[in-house]
Write an enzyme that holds these catalytic residues in place. Structure first.
Site, short mmCIF file in Angstrom:
data_model
loop_
_atom_site.label_atom_id
_atom_site.label_comp_id
_atom_site.label_asym_id
_atom_site.label_seq_id
_atom_site.Cartn_x
_atom_site.Cartn_y
_atom_site.Cartn_z
N PHE A 1 14.11 4.27 10.65
CA PHE A 1 12.76 3.86 10.25
C PHE A 1 11.93 5.12 10.01
O PHE A 1 11.78 5.95 10.89
CB PHE A 1 12.11 2.97 11.30
CG PHE A 1 10.93 2.23 10.75
CD1 PHE A 1 11.10 1.06 10.02
CD2 PHE A 1 9.64 2.73 10.91
CE1 PHE A 1 10.01 0.39 9.47
CE2 PHE A 1 8.54 2.06 10.38
CZ PHE A 1 8.73 0.89 9.66
N VAL A 2 11.40 5.22 8.80
CA VAL A 2 10.66 6.43 8.44
C VAL A 2 9.18 6.14 8.20
O VAL A 2 8.80 5.03 7.82
CB VAL A 2 11.26 7.12 7.19
CG1 VAL A 2 12.63 7.70 7.50
CG2 VAL A 2 11.35 6.16 6.01
N LYS B 1 0.81 -1.19 0.00
CA LYS B 1 0.00 0.00 0.00
C LYS B 1 0.86 1.26 0.00
O LYS B 1 0.41 2.34 -0.37
CB LYS B 1 -0.86 0.03 1.28
CG LYS B 1 -1.75 -1.16 1.49
CD LYS B 1 -2.39 -1.04 2.90
CE LYS B 1 -3.10 -2.26 3.33
NZ LYS B 1 -3.52 -2.21 4.74
N GLY B 2 2.08 1.10 0.47
CA GLY B 2 2.94 2.25 0.77
C GLY B 2 3.17 3.25 -0.35
O GLY B 2 3.35 4.44 -0.10
N GLU C 1 7.71 2.07 -6.16
CA GLU C 1 7.81 1.54 -4.80
C GLU C 1 8.06 2.69 -3.82
O GLU C 1 8.61 3.72 -4.20
CB GLU C 1 8.97 0.51 -4.80
CG GLU C 1 9.33 -0.14 -3.51
CD GLU C 1 8.24 -0.94 -2.83
OE1 GLU C 1 7.19 -0.34 -2.52
OE2 GLU C 1 8.45 -2.13 -2.54
N LYS D 1 17.25 3.12 1.03
CA LYS D 1 17.97 2.99 2.30
C LYS D 1 19.07 1.94 2.08
O LYS D 1 18.90 0.78 2.41
CB LYS D 1 16.97 2.51 3.36
CG LYS D 1 17.32 2.83 4.79
CD LYS D 1 16.52 2.00 5.77
CE LYS D 1 15.07 2.40 5.91
NZ LYS D 1 14.36 1.59 6.94
N ASP E 1 14.72 -1.22 1.05
CA ASP E 1 15.50 -1.37 2.28
C ASP E 1 16.50 -2.52 2.08
O ASP E 1 17.58 -2.32 1.53
CB ASP E 1 14.50 -1.63 3.41
CG ASP E 1 15.14 -1.74 4.78
OD1 ASP E 1 16.32 -1.40 4.92
OD2 ASP E 1 14.44 -2.19 5.72
N ASP F 1 4.14 3.47 6.50
CA ASP F 1 3.46 3.27 7.78
C ASP F 1 4.35 2.61 8.82
O ASP F 1 5.39 2.04 8.52
CB ASP F 1 2.25 2.36 7.58
CG ASP F 1 2.66 0.90 7.38
OD1 ASP F 1 3.51 0.64 6.50
OD2 ASP F 1 2.17 0.03 8.13
P1 IMP Z 1 12.80 -4.66 1.74
O1 IMP Z 1 12.27 -5.95 1.18
O2 IMP Z 1 13.61 -4.90 2.99
O3 IMP Z 1 13.56 -3.84 0.73
O4 IMP Z 1 11.59 -3.85 2.27
C1 IMP Z 1 10.80 -3.12 1.49
C2 IMP Z 1 9.49 -2.81 2.18
O5 IMP Z 1 9.62 -2.71 3.60
C3 IMP Z 1 9.01 -1.47 1.73
O6 IMP Z 1 8.21 -1.58 0.58
C4 IMP Z 1 8.24 -0.97 2.94
O7 IMP Z 1 6.91 -1.40 2.87
C5 IMP Z 1 8.92 -1.59 4.12
N1 IMP Z 1 9.89 -0.66 4.77
C6 IMP Z 1 11.24 -0.72 4.75
N2 IMP Z 1 11.79 0.28 5.44
C7 IMP Z 1 10.76 1.01 5.92
C8 IMP Z 1 10.70 2.22 6.71
O8 IMP Z 1 11.69 2.85 7.11
N3 IMP Z 1 9.44 2.66 6.99
C9 IMP Z 1 8.30 2.03 6.57
N4 IMP Z 1 8.32 0.92 5.82
C10 IMP Z 1 9.54 0.41 5.51
MG MG Z 2 6.31 -1.10 0.20
#
Ligand code: IMP
Ligand code: MG
Length: 176
Positions: free
Chosen positions: A151-152, A42-43, A98, A130, A102, A158
């Site tokens: 964490f943002v 949803k982000g 996206e 990030k 992260d 969210d």
């Molecule tokens: P990844 O698979 O670790 O790259 O995570 C990606 C997903 O984690 C993103 O699409 C977000 O939904 C969530 N996410 C990662 N870091 C944050 C943050 O700092 N705040 C909120 N959601 C995050």
């Molecule tokens: Mg996301």
């Protein structure tokens, strides 16, 4: 400000300016192409809504929803498609929109799944990057902002489904 919001990291004005620039760049890069944007729910919806209106070229839209962190701030490392796209992306120029990359786990699984449907091209536009916690090496062609390892929340992002409505990006003081 909510007591769990530590500070504003990226202001509404900064976001607006950067989204406008991305819109100009994408409109030039995808001129005369068959652009399909796939928004990761949803982000990314807030970013998508603004980015779309910054585009001056025709674009098709679709959505995908992936299993996420759930109620924790830590990625499980296993990514599942909860809601898939309905459009045919074969021979189309696909751009994933996206909110944040992260560890890169989510994006790399999504890319793999979409590539199996043989798009002409597949690129990513992420509002936030990030890089400090990256586990999977991936290319992100369009990045709004690089952020430090914190964490943002806000502007669609969210924590436990809260704070998506904030018009800026803020650092949350949750344990991370
Ligand atoms: P990844 O698979 O670790 O790259 O995570 C990606 C997903 O984690 C993103 O699409 C977000 O939904 C969530 N996410 C990662 N870091 C944050 C943050 O700092 N705040 C909120 N959601 C995050
Ligand atoms: Mg996301």
């Amino acid at each position: 400000m909510d007591k769990s919001i530590k500070q504003i990291l990226i202001s509404t004005t900064q976001i607006k300016q950067r989204v406008k620039q991305l819109g100009i760049q994408l409109s030039a890069d995808y001129k005369d192409k068959n652009l399909v944007i796939i928004c990761v729910l949803k982000g990314a919806i807030v970013f998508l809504a603004d980015l779309l209106r910054a585009l001056s070229i025709p674009v098709e839209l679709d959505f995908v929803r992936l299993s996420s962190y759930g109620k924790s701030a830590e990625s499980s490392g296993v990514v599942q498609i909860i809601q898939n796209i309905t459009s045919d992306i074969q021979h189309k120029d696909v751009l994933i929109v996206e909110d944040i990359v992260d560890t890169g786990t989510t994006l790399s699984s999504l890319k793999e799944a979409l590539l199996s449907q043989k798009p002409s091209s597949l690129k990513t536009c992420a509002l936030l990057n990030k890089p400090a916690r990256r586990v999977k090496s991936i290319t992100i062609e369009y990045v709004g902002f690089e952020i430090p390892n914190c964490f943002v929340v806000g502007y669609g992002l969210d924590y436990n489904e809260k704070y998506r409505n904030l018009p800026y990006i803020a650092v949350s003081d949750i344990d991370f």
